[in-house]
Motif scaffolding. Sequence first.
Motif, PDB file in Angstrom:
ATOM      1  N   ARG A 193       0.823  -1.217   0.000  1.00  0.00           N
ATOM      2  CA  ARG A 193       0.000   0.000   0.000  1.00  0.00           C
ATOM      3  C   ARG A 193       0.858   1.269   0.000  1.00  0.00           C
ATOM      4  NH1 ARG A 193      -5.190  -0.701   0.094  1.00  0.00           N
ATOM      5  NH2 ARG A 193      -6.095  -2.658   0.827  1.00  0.00           N
ATOM      6  N   ALA A 194       1.957   1.254   0.747  1.00  0.00           N
ATOM      7  CA  ALA A 194       2.856   2.414   0.766  1.00  0.00           C
ATOM      8  C   ALA A 194       3.486   2.625  -0.606  1.00  0.00           C
ATOM      9  CB  ALA A 194       3.932   2.222   1.833  1.00  0.00           C
ATOM     10  N   ALA A 195       3.912   1.547  -1.243  1.00  0.00           N
ATOM     11  CA  ALA A 195       4.500   1.645  -2.584  1.00  0.00           C
ATOM     12  C   ALA A 195       3.458   2.126  -3.587  1.00  0.00           C
ATOM     13  CB  ALA A 195       5.075   0.297  -3.004  1.00  0.00           C
ATOM     14  N   MET A 196       2.225   1.665  -3.429  1.00  0.00           N
ATOM     15  CA  MET A 196       1.135   2.077  -4.309  1.00  0.00           C
ATOM     16  C   MET A 196       0.938   3.592  -4.216  1.00  0.00           C
ATOM     17  SD  MET A 196      -2.817   0.640  -4.238  1.00  0.00           S
ATOM     18  CE  MET A 196      -2.283  -0.974  -3.750  1.00  0.00           C
ATOM     19  N   GLU A 197       0.889   4.107  -2.999  1.00  0.00           N
ATOM     20  CA  GLU A 197       0.709   5.550  -2.802  1.00  0.00           C
ATOM     21  C   GLU A 197       1.876   6.331  -3.400  1.00  0.00           C
ATOM     22  OE1 GLU A 197      -2.067   6.943  -1.801  1.00  0.00           O
ATOM     23  OE2 GLU A 197      -2.886   4.935  -1.543  1.00  0.00           O
ATOM     24  N   ASP A 226       5.882   9.867  -7.257  1.00  0.00           N
ATOM     25  CA  ASP A 226       7.227   9.760  -6.702  1.00  0.00           C
ATOM     26  C   ASP A 226       7.824   8.432  -7.162  1.00  0.00           C
ATOM     27  OD1 ASP A 226       9.557   9.915  -5.265  1.00  0.00           O
ATOM     28  OD2 ASP A 226       8.611   9.595  -3.311  1.00  0.00           O
ATOM     29  N   ILE A 227       8.322   8.446  -8.392  1.00  0.00           N
ATOM     30  CA  ILE A 227       8.791   7.216  -9.028  1.00  0.00           C
ATOM     31  C   ILE A 227      10.318   7.248  -9.106  1.00  0.00           C
ATOM     32  CG2 ILE A 227       8.684   5.818 -11.123  1.00  0.00           C
ATOM     33  CD1 ILE A 227       5.899   7.173 -11.581  1.00  0.00           C
ATOM     34  N   PRO A 228      10.977   6.334  -8.395  1.00  0.00           N
ATOM     35  CA  PRO A 228      12.439   6.306  -8.430  1.00  0.00           C
ATOM     36  C   PRO A 228      12.968   6.074  -9.845  1.00  0.00           C
ATOM     37  CG  PRO A 228      11.609   4.939  -6.640  1.00  0.00           C
ATOM     38  CD  PRO A 228      10.426   5.325  -7.496  1.00  0.00           C
ATOM     39  N   GLU A 229      14.144   6.599 -10.097  1.00  0.00           N
ATOM     40  CA  GLU A 229      14.763   6.435 -11.406  1.00  0.00           C
ATOM     41  C   GLU A 229      14.900   4.951 -11.736  1.00  0.00           C
ATOM     42  OE1 GLU A 229      18.874   7.676 -13.665  1.00  0.00           O
ATOM     43  OE2 GLU A 229      18.134   8.926 -12.029  1.00  0.00           O
ATOM     44  N   GLY A 230      14.575   4.625 -12.972  1.00  0.00           N
ATOM     45  CA  GLY A 230      14.664   3.257 -13.424  1.00  0.00           C
ATOM     46  C   GLY A 230      13.391   2.451 -13.222  1.00  0.00           C
ATOM     47  N   LEU A 231      12.425   3.021 -12.515  1.00  0.00           N
ATOM     48  CA  LEU A 231      11.151   2.344 -12.301  1.00  0.00           C
ATOM     49  C   LEU A 231      10.051   3.089 -13.040  1.00  0.00           C
ATOM     50  CD1 LEU A 231      11.315   1.439  -8.498  1.00  0.00           C
ATOM     51  CD2 LEU A 231      11.983   0.067 -10.464  1.00  0.00           C
ATOM     52  N   ARG A 232       8.881   2.456 -13.104  1.00  0.00           N
ATOM     53  CA  ARG A 232       7.721   3.046 -13.765  1.00  0.00           C
ATOM     54  C   ARG A 232       6.529   2.906 -12.837  1.00  0.00           C
ATOM     55  NH1 ARG A 232       6.879   0.806 -19.497  1.00  0.00           N
ATOM     56  NH2 ARG A 232       5.540   2.610 -19.501  1.00  0.00           N
ATOM     57  N   CYS A 233       5.418   3.394 -13.234  1.00  0.00           N
ATOM     58  CA  CYS A 233       4.192   3.217 -12.467  1.00  0.00           C
ATOM     59  C   CYS A 233       3.501   1.968 -13.004  1.00  0.00           C
ATOM     60  CB  CYS A 233       3.300   4.456 -12.576  1.00  0.00           C
ATOM     61  SG  CYS A 233       1.955   4.436 -11.380  1.00  0.00           S
ATOM     62  N   ASP A 234       3.989   0.802 -12.561  1.00  0.00           N
ATOM     63  CA  ASP A 234       3.453  -0.469 -13.035  1.00  0.00           C
ATOM     64  C   ASP A 234       3.603  -1.538 -11.951  1.00  0.00           C
ATOM     65  OD1 ASP A 234       6.189  -1.079 -13.101  1.00  0.00           O
ATOM     66  OD2 ASP A 234       6.292  -1.235 -15.269  1.00  0.00           O
ATOM     67  N   ILE A 235       3.074  -2.712 -12.240  1.00  0.00           N
ATOM     68  CA  ILE A 235       3.075  -3.801 -11.269  1.00  0.00           C
ATOM     69  C   ILE A 235       4.497  -4.244 -10.913  1.00  0.00           C
ATOM     70  CG2 ILE A 235       2.398  -6.223 -10.893  1.00  0.00           C
ATOM     71  CD1 ILE A 235       0.080  -4.240 -10.672  1.00  0.00           C
ATOM     72  N   LYS A 236       5.372  -4.294 -11.887  1.00  0.00           N
ATOM     73  CA  LYS A 236       6.752  -4.702 -11.618  1.00  0.00           C
ATOM     74  C   LYS A 236       7.403  -3.759 -10.612  1.00  0.00           C
ATOM     75  CE  LYS A 236      11.178  -5.572 -13.854  1.00  0.00           C
ATOM     76  NZ  LYS A 236      11.921  -5.572 -15.108  1.00  0.00           N
ATOM     77  N   ILE A 238       8.816  -4.300  -6.777  1.00  0.00           N
ATOM     78  CA  ILE A 238      10.181  -3.936  -6.382  1.00  0.00           C
ATOM     79  C   ILE A 238      10.166  -3.020  -5.170  1.00  0.00           C
ATOM     80  CG2 ILE A 238      12.231  -2.630  -7.090  1.00  0.00           C
ATOM     81  CD1 ILE A 238      11.659  -3.727  -9.977  1.00  0.00           C
ATOM     82  N   LEU A 239       9.353  -1.965  -5.221  1.00  0.00           N
ATOM     83  CA  LEU A 239       9.315  -0.999  -4.118  1.00  0.00           C
ATOM     84  C   LEU A 239       8.806  -1.618  -2.819  1.00  0.00           C
ATOM     85  CD1 LEU A 239       8.003   2.345  -5.644  1.00  0.00           C
ATOM     86  CD2 LEU A 239      10.248   1.886  -4.686  1.00  0.00           C
ATOM     87  N   SER A 240       7.858  -2.514  -2.927  1.00  0.00           N
ATOM     88  CA  SER A 240       7.271  -3.109  -1.724  1.00  0.00           C
ATOM     89  C   SER A 240       8.082  -4.290  -1.199  1.00  0.00           C
ATOM     90  CB  SER A 240       5.839  -3.555  -2.000  1.00  0.00           C
ATOM     91  OG  SER A 240       5.807  -4.585  -2.960  1.00  0.00           O
ATOM     92  N   ARG A 241       9.064  -4.720  -1.979  1.00  0.00           N
ATOM     93  CA  ARG A 241       9.886  -5.882  -1.623  1.00  0.00           C
ATOM     94  C   ARG A 241       9.022  -7.135  -1.465  1.00  0.00           C
ATOM     95  NH1 ARG A 241      11.156  -2.191   2.115  1.00  0.00           N
ATOM     96  NH2 ARG A 241      10.807  -3.609   3.850  1.00  0.00           N
ATOM     97  N   VAL A 242       8.031  -7.249  -2.347  1.00  0.00           N
ATOM     98  CA  VAL A 242       7.164  -8.425  -2.395  1.00  0.00           C
ATOM     99  C   VAL A 242       7.318  -9.015  -3.793  1.00  0.00           C
ATOM    100  CG1 VAL A 242       4.762  -9.212  -2.369  1.00  0.00           C
ATOM    101  CG2 VAL A 242       5.524  -7.499  -0.719  1.00  0.00           C
ATOM    102  N   PRO A 272       5.621  10.200 -15.822  1.00  0.00           N
ATOM    103  CA  PRO A 272       5.850  11.032 -17.004  1.00  0.00           C
ATOM    104  C   PRO A 272       6.726  10.365 -18.052  1.00  0.00           C
ATOM    105  CG  PRO A 272       6.966  11.956 -15.084  1.00  0.00           C
ATOM    106  CD  PRO A 272       6.158  10.785 -14.619  1.00  0.00           C
ATOM    107  N   GLY A 273       7.536   9.403 -17.675  1.00  0.00           N
ATOM    108  CA  GLY A 273       8.392   8.705 -18.632  1.00  0.00           C
ATOM    109  C   GLY A 273       7.640   7.724 -19.504  1.00  0.00           C
ATOM    110  N   SER A 274       6.442   7.341 -19.119  1.00  0.00           N
ATOM    111  CA  SER A 274       5.721   6.330 -19.893  1.00  0.00           C
ATOM    112  C   SER A 274       5.266   6.862 -21.241  1.00  0.00           C
ATOM    113  CB  SER A 274       4.530   5.786 -19.111  1.00  0.00           C
ATOM    114  OG  SER A 274       3.516   6.751 -19.027  1.00  0.00           O
ATOM    115  N   LYS A 275       5.007   8.147 -21.342  1.00  0.00           N
ATOM    116  CA  LYS A 275       4.567   8.705 -22.629  1.00  0.00           C
ATOM    117  C   LYS A 275       5.676   8.620 -23.662  1.00  0.00           C
ATOM    118  CE  LYS A 275       0.987  11.674 -20.902  1.00  0.00           C
ATOM    119  NZ  LYS A 275       0.502  13.001 -20.693  1.00  0.00           N
TER     120      LYS A 275
END
Length: 94
Positions: A14-18, A24-34, A38-42, A74-77
């Motif tokens: 839930r924290a990673a989802m928020e 607030d997307i770390p470099e190298g990541l996207r707003c997606d399930i993967k 990674i962010l949630s360590r699950v 913003p990188g997804s476009k």
Amino acid sequence: MASERHAQAEARIRAAMEQLLGGDIPEGLRCDIKSLSILSRVPRATLYRTYPHLKQEFEQRLGRVRETGGEPDPGSKSTDSRRTSPGYGGGSHA
């Protein structure tokens, strides 16, 4: 103990989802399930098997954000435009 681990994992998801949906997307990541995994360590497989309700909630919320014209990633476009460009994914690059 298992229920405590389950609750902790759900809280991390839930924290990673928020974080992701808030842009607030770390470099190298996207707003997606993967990236959510990674962010949630699950592990992604665990997210699909044990927390499908959270995966679904994330996808629904992301869809609502995009329907209203928002884009938390913003990188997804630019990535999407590369995928539709001629020559993407192989072929001649002369």
